[in-house]
Design an enzyme around this catalytic site. Structure first.
Site, PDB file in Angstrom:
ATOM      1  N   ARG A 134       0.608  -1.563   0.345  1.00  0.00           N
ATOM      2  CA  ARG A 134      -0.182   0.115   0.015  1.00  0.00           C
ATOM      3  C   ARG A 134       1.000   1.016  -0.106  1.00  0.00           C
ATOM      4  NH1 ARG A 134      -4.264   1.175   4.845  1.00  0.00           N
ATOM      5  NH2 ARG A 134      -3.255   1.201   6.020  1.00  0.00           N
ATOM      6  N   ARG A 167       2.796   4.265   4.597  1.00  0.00           N
ATOM      7  CA  ARG A 167       2.285   4.933   5.481  1.00  0.00           C
ATOM      8  C   ARG A 167       3.663   4.278   6.628  1.00  0.00           C
ATOM      9  NH1 ARG A 167      -4.186   4.444   6.999  1.00  0.00           N
ATOM     10  NH2 ARG A 167      -2.951   3.192   9.110  1.00  0.00           N
ATOM     11  N   ARG A 178      -0.325  -3.657  14.897  1.00  0.00           N
ATOM     12  CA  ARG A 178      -2.132  -3.335  14.657  1.00  0.00           C
ATOM     13  C   ARG A 178      -2.524  -4.720  14.469  1.00  0.00           C
ATOM     14  NH1 ARG A 178      -0.273   0.094  10.027  1.00  0.00           N
ATOM     15  NH2 ARG A 178      -2.502   0.050   8.839  1.00  0.00           N
TER      16      ARG A 178
HETATM   17  P1  ADP Z   1      -5.939   0.942  10.746  1.00  0.00           P
HETATM   18  O1  ADP Z   1      -5.346   0.957   8.953  1.00  0.00           O
HETATM   19  O2  ADP Z   1      -4.486   0.522  11.374  1.00  0.00           O
HETATM   20  O3  ADP Z   1      -7.162   0.392  10.422  1.00  0.00           O
HETATM   21  P2  ADP Z   1      -6.362   3.942  11.447  1.00  0.00           P
HETATM   22  O4  ADP Z   1      -6.114   4.423   9.972  1.00  0.00           O
HETATM   23  O5  ADP Z   1      -7.539   3.451  11.262  1.00  0.00           O
HETATM   24  O6  ADP Z   1      -5.146   2.423  10.627  1.00  0.00           O
HETATM   25  O7  ADP Z   1      -6.059   3.933  12.168  1.00  0.00           O
HETATM   26  C1  ADP Z   1      -4.666   4.575  12.254  1.00  0.00           C
HETATM   27  C2  ADP Z   1      -3.925   4.799  14.009  1.00  0.00           C
HETATM   28  O8  ADP Z   1      -5.301   6.094  14.618  1.00  0.00           O
HETATM   29  C3  ADP Z   1      -4.436   3.966  14.451  1.00  0.00           C
HETATM   30  O9  ADP Z   1      -2.969   2.652  14.496  1.00  0.00           O
HETATM   31  C4  ADP Z   1      -4.337   4.627  16.096  1.00  0.00           C
HETATM   32  O10 ADP Z   1      -3.250   4.638  16.676  1.00  0.00           O
HETATM   33  C5  ADP Z   1      -5.000   5.657  15.321  1.00  0.00           C
HETATM   34  N1  ADP Z   1      -6.449   5.264  15.376  1.00  0.00           N
HETATM   35  C6  ADP Z   1      -7.385   5.681  15.104  1.00  0.00           C
HETATM   36  N2  ADP Z   1      -9.256   5.555  14.955  1.00  0.00           N
HETATM   37  C7  ADP Z   1      -8.451   5.248  16.690  1.00  0.00           C
HETATM   38  C8  ADP Z   1      -9.874   4.970  17.809  1.00  0.00           C
HETATM   39  N3  ADP Z   1     -10.941   4.977  17.293  1.00  0.00           N
HETATM   40  N4  ADP Z   1      -9.212   4.901  18.768  1.00  0.00           N
HETATM   41  C9  ADP Z   1      -7.618   4.588  18.712  1.00  0.00           C
HETATM   42  N5  ADP Z   1      -6.709   4.948  18.122  1.00  0.00           N
HETATM   43  C10 ADP Z   1      -6.712   4.963  17.084  1.00  0.00           C
END
Ligand code: ADP
Length: 223
Positions: A134, A167, A178
């Site tokens: 990605r 990213r 993650r």
């Molecule tokens: P992913 O591809 O891991 O789903 P996101 O773009 O949704 O990635 O989120 C990236 C990061 O932002 C997460 O790893 C976390 O650190 C933080 N984050 C996003 N949404 C939340 C949430 N609802 N609660 C806690 N941390 C969050």
């Protein structure tokens, strides 16, 4: 459509799924289709980090390490965002709720407004490959997949020619963290929603348009 039910109610949609399951891509497609905002907590937090705001400085290390920011902090963001007028016809939450605490808070925030919940399922092996390929365009910020997992390869955005970058949290070690974080939170989160008639699980390994069509069919059935 169930007889007697309004068929054009707001589309209040929550997308759940592991990192790399395609939530962001599906959210964009559905936001366009229903003309409702796509609210990605990850995008909001990353933008804060890029802009160097106090919030960004506070969460930057947590994001880079692939852990979760606190429920309170992210809930404040979502609460503020859901106050804006553009959510009257609905919204797509991508990345929130992620914990059972966040799901309970969202129920309180919505105070009985109907919620449609979609779980996008993808097995872990597919995710590690997907995320290693990605890239995000540094100019237009569109997400795309490259032909290689070699981070040093010099591909450019086919839409605007911008530089494609991985990213920070998409490197394989952080992806594994993650996925562990997701696994720890997902079970109670899914259990919270699974028995609702508005819940559906879709297979995220299908082609993109097929996944979108499956979600849209569910929305039409339950809205
Ligand atoms: P992913 O591809 O891991 O789903 P996101 O773009 O949704 O990635 O989120 C990236 C990061 O932002 C997460 O790893 C976390 O650190 C933080 N984050 C996003 N949404 C939340 C949430 N609802 N609660 C806690 N941390 C969050």
């Amino acid at each position: 459509m169930t007889p007697g039910r309004p068929h054009n109610g707001p589309v209040n949609l929550v997308l759940i799924g592991p990192p790399g399951s395609g939530k962001g891509t599906q959210a964009l497609r559905l936001a366009e289709r229903y003309a409702i905002p796509h609210i990605s907590t990850g995008d909001i937090l990353r933008a804060a980090v890029r802009d160097g705001t106090p919030l960004g400085q506070q969460v930057s290390a947590v994001l880079a390490g692939g852990s979760l920011v606190s429920d309170d902090l992210v809930t404040d963001l979502v609460r503020e965002r859901l106050r804006r007028r553009d959510v009257v016809g609905g919204f797509i939450l991508d990345g929130y709720p992620r914990t059972i605490g966040q799901a309970e808070t969202l129920d309180t925030l919505l105070a009985g407004t109907p919620l449609i919940i979609v779980l996008i399922e993808v097995a872990n092996e597919a995710i590690v490959t997907r995320l290693s390929r990605r890239r995000v365009c540094e100019s237009c910020r569109i997400t795309q997949s490259t032909s290689t997992d070699d981070e040093s390869s010099d591909e450019h955005c086919p839409y605007c020619g911008g530089r494609l970058a991985r990213r920070q949290d998409d490197d394989p070690a952080t992806v594994r963290h993650r996925l562990e974080t997701y696994a720890a939170q997902a079970e109670p989160l899914i259990a919270h929603y699974r028995s609702r008639p508005t819940f559906v699980a879709v297979d995220g390994l299908q082609d993109l348009p097929v996944v979108t069509a499956g979600i849209a069919a569910h929305i039409e059935r339950v809205r």
